[in-house]
Design an enzyme around this catalytic site. Structure first.
Site, PDB file in Angstrom:
ATOM      1  N   GLU A  53       0.822  -1.207   0.000  1.00 41.96           N
ATOM      2  CA  GLU A  53       0.000   0.000   0.000  1.00 41.96           C
ATOM      3  C   GLU A  53       0.860   1.262   0.000  1.00 41.96           C
ATOM      4  OE1 GLU A  53      -3.054   0.373  -0.614  1.00 41.96           O
ATOM      5  OE2 GLU A  53      -3.557  -1.749  -0.640  1.00 41.96           O
ATOM      6  N   TYR A 136      -6.673   6.335   4.401  1.00 41.06           N
ATOM      7  CA  TYR A 136      -6.735   5.333   3.332  1.00 41.06           C
ATOM      8  C   TYR A 136      -5.924   4.088   3.695  1.00 41.06           C
ATOM      9  CZ  TYR A 136      -5.533   2.564  -0.603  1.00 41.06           C
ATOM     10  OH  TYR A 136      -5.325   1.463  -1.399  1.00 41.06           O
ATOM     11  N   ASP A 154      -9.420   4.690  -2.861  1.00 47.47           N
ATOM     12  CA  ASP A 154      -8.300   5.175  -3.651  1.00 47.47           C
ATOM     13  C   ASP A 154      -8.835   5.788  -4.941  1.00 47.47           C
ATOM     14  OD1 ASP A 154      -8.882   3.047  -5.392  1.00 47.47           O
ATOM     15  OD2 ASP A 154      -6.767   2.546  -5.685  1.00 47.47           O
ATOM     16  N   CYS A 209     -12.560   0.200 -15.611  1.00 46.60           N
ATOM     17  CA  CYS A 209     -13.085   1.569 -15.532  1.00 46.60           C
ATOM     18  C   CYS A 209     -11.923   2.536 -15.341  1.00 46.60           C
ATOM     19  CB  CYS A 209     -14.088   1.681 -14.388  1.00 46.60           C
ATOM     20  SG  CYS A 209     -15.090   3.181 -14.438  1.00 46.60           S
ATOM     21  N   CYS A 216     -16.082  -0.469 -21.370  1.00 46.91           N
ATOM     22  CA  CYS A 216     -17.411  -0.739 -20.801  1.00 46.91           C
ATOM     23  C   CYS A 216     -17.945  -2.106 -21.219  1.00 46.91           C
ATOM     24  CB  CYS A 216     -18.387   0.359 -21.221  1.00 46.91           C
ATOM     25  SG  CYS A 216     -17.945   2.004 -20.586  1.00 46.91           S
ATOM     26  N   CYS A 219     -17.273  -4.458 -18.521  1.00 51.33           N
ATOM     27  CA  CYS A 219     -17.665  -4.058 -17.170  1.00 51.33           C
ATOM     28  C   CYS A 219     -18.882  -4.848 -16.704  1.00 51.33           C
ATOM     29  CB  CYS A 219     -17.968  -2.565 -17.137  1.00 51.33           C
ATOM     30  SG  CYS A 219     -18.457  -1.990 -15.488  1.00 51.33           S
ATOM     31  N   CYS A 225     -24.615   1.471 -14.869  1.00 53.24           N
ATOM     32  CA  CYS A 225     -23.717   2.617 -14.697  1.00 53.24           C
ATOM     33  C   CYS A 225     -24.421   3.921 -15.062  1.00 53.24           C
ATOM     34  CB  CYS A 225     -22.472   2.440 -15.561  1.00 53.24           C
ATOM     35  SG  CYS A 225     -21.347   3.853 -15.516  1.00 53.24           S
TER      36      CYS A 225
END
Length: 308
Positions: A53, A136, A154, A209, A216, A219, A225
């Protein structure tokens, strides 16, 4: 980021969560398409998740992978890193960029060793109290390493939520209170499912995305969406921040640090002077490195990576 243990995707409580119709398709997609990354493997543990991270902030996976693997081979536990000088963390950081992250990770390792017996704490508040750990990272470690229920926001997740739920192309430049409220509202009630959702929505933003050239057709929630259903309106907010590098103080700082990383003895000012032609900018960059604790000045115009 790691992938928590597979759990059932829905429950009567989860079905009542706003956006619950997004959870199952995104999690199912993740289980079929998630990348096999070392910090997602069980053997990575919480320390491996934490290291990843820190390294992945503003840095792509392809650049992080070799440094991450070298880092964990050298410092498999926080105490191993804590026993070294902070300058060694800066040296091992290599060219990942934003090297203050290395100092912060070293500081977190020292605190974990001193306060928690060398084990990364699972408690969110204790994670947040570690030096260099913000909201975060604390949420990410608690969620990805320990399977807890936290909103992990994020850039990738924020973009997915902006498009799928809010109906805009991009989120604001800085995370807003409204985004945090939305992320909390979208969390599945079941803890394990929530952790899986956090990992899955992040991966969806990273692979499908994306900021540019989103796909798309791949997706799993394209039919729901809001941005796509609105005809993909163009971004009309503040200009997107660019990532310039050439000619900036960041570039000069990187060149100065590269000399110091390669040296295992103090470096004279004359060696640093050769890395950049413009003396005012070079001096400003070096002074900034000293102020940030990344470089330690010594008598007689010598410099080294920090020992304390």
């Amino acid at each position: 980021m790691t992938a928590p243990t597979k759990t059932p995707h829905s429950s009567p409580a989860a079905d009542a969560v706003p956006g619950a119709d997004l959870h199952s398709p995104v999690i199912d997609w993740f289980e079929e398409n998630a990348r096999d990354l070392p910090w997602r493997r069980p053997e990575a543990g919480a320390w491996g998740v934490m290291v990843s991270e820190f390294m992945l902030q503003q840095t792509p996976v392809s650049r992080v992978l070799p440094v991450y693997e070298q880092w964990l081979a050298r410092w498999p536990r926080p105490a191993d890193l804590a026993a070294e000088a902070p300058g060694e963390a800066v040296r091992a950081w290599g060219r990942l960029g934003y090297p203050r992250r290395a100092l912060r990770l070293h500081g977190a390792a020292v605190a974990i060793t001193e306060r928690h017996g060398g084990d990364v704490p699972s408690d969110h508040a204790q994670l947040l109290a570690l030096p260099g750990i913000g909201e975060y990272t604390a949420a990410a470690v608690a969620s990805f390493a320990y399977g807890q229920r936290h909103a992990v926001l994020d850039t990738n997740v924020r973009r997915v939520f902006a498009r799928a739920v809010t109906g805009v192309q991009y989120p604001p430049n800085a995370t807003t209170a409204a985004e945090r409220r939305l992320a909390r509202a979208l969390l599945p009630e079941d803890e394990g499912t929530a952790a899986r959702w956090a990992a899955a929505s992040m991966e969806l933003g990273a692979l499908v995305c994306t900021a540019k050239n989103e796909t798309c057709v791949r997706c799993p929630i394209a039919a729901q969406c809001a941005w796509r259903l609105a005809g993909k309106p163009e971004h009309d907010g503040p200009p997107r921040r660019g990532q310039t590098y050439a000619g900036t103080d960041r570039q000069v700082r990187g060149k100065l640090l590269a000399v110091l990383r390669e040296a295992h003895a103090p470096v004279p000012q004359t060696a640093l002077d050769r890395v950049w032609h413009e003396p005012v900018q070079r001096t400003r960059a070096l002074d900034g490195l000293v102020a940030d604790g990344l470089v330690e000045p010594l008598p007689d115009g010598l410099y080294r990576l920090p020992l304390t």
